[in-house]
Write an enzyme that holds these catalytic residues in place. Structure first.
Site: not given
Ligand code: 13P
Length: 213
Positions: A75, A94, A96, A115, A157, A210
């Protein structure tokens, strides 16, 4: 190979492991980066954080060049595009996270049901349309969903959160996951009453000041 930015490399590994420890990510899913000089440092692809050392962190330039013994996260494009477009971004995570991802699989944004949504910068947290992981198309969708925001969901995702530094990006990711959990529960119980635009506007104005006193 010179190992510059040693402290930042350690901080990226710590943040990647913190995502799993905080319960907002698992396995080798997710990725973390931090702005460093004219480029950024990013987690390597497909390596779980427990197996990642500071030397595995990949140094990248904004033109997509990289150096190091590992290949960068798949990514890297949206991390790169965020640093190029957003001077306010010092770090990007990022994940999941389970509830944020469940909501993203419904392709639902997080509306103004609480809020605290304002923490992400606006009156909602958008969900970017689906595109294959690692593609420029996904990055383009993510950047559009992040317009005026510090976080977004990615359809089918996961989520992205950014901040001035790694701690801020991580804290926002935890908040987005909490909001996604609360919103899913409220949906299951009949659907939340939404705040008005004016009420969210007041919360946004208050969050501008804040900070600890
Ligand atoms: P990477 O291991 O390449 O960072 O990918 C993990 C991922 O969450 C892809 O969206």
């Amino acid at each position: 190979m010179p190992r510059d930015h040693a402290a930042l490399r350690r901080a990226v590994v710590a943040a990647a492991c913190a995502m799993n420890g905080l319960g907002i990510n698992q396995g080798s899913s997710g990725n973390v980066s931090v702005r460093a000089g004219k480029g950024f440092l990013i987690t390597p692809t497909a390596l779980p954080c427990e197996a990642t050392t500071p030397d595995d962190i990949v140094a990248m330039t904004l033109d997509g060049g990289h150096r190091g013994s590992r290949r960068p996260s798949s990514e890297w494009r949206f991390h790169r595009d965020i640093y190029a477009a957003r001077p306010d971004a010092g770090a990007v995570v990022h994940t999941h996270a389970v509830h944020a991802t469940a909501l993203a699989c419904l392709r639902k944004p997080i509306p103004r049901f609480h809020y605290m949504v304002a923490l992400a910068g606006g009156e909602d947290i958008r969900c970017a349309p689906y595109a294959t992981y690692g593609t420029q198309e996904l990055s383009d969708h993510a950047l559009a969903a992040l317009m005026g925001r510090k976080a977004c969901l990615l359809a089918n995702h996961g989520m992205i959160a950014l901040g001035a530094d790694l701690d801020a990006a991580l804290a926002l990711a935890v908040e987005v996951e909490t909001l996604a959990h609360q919103y899913l529960l409220a949906l299951q119980a009949g659907g939340p009453k939404l705040l008005t635009r004016a009420q969210m506007g007041e919360a946004l104005a208050k969050f501008a000041h804040y900070r600890p006193g």
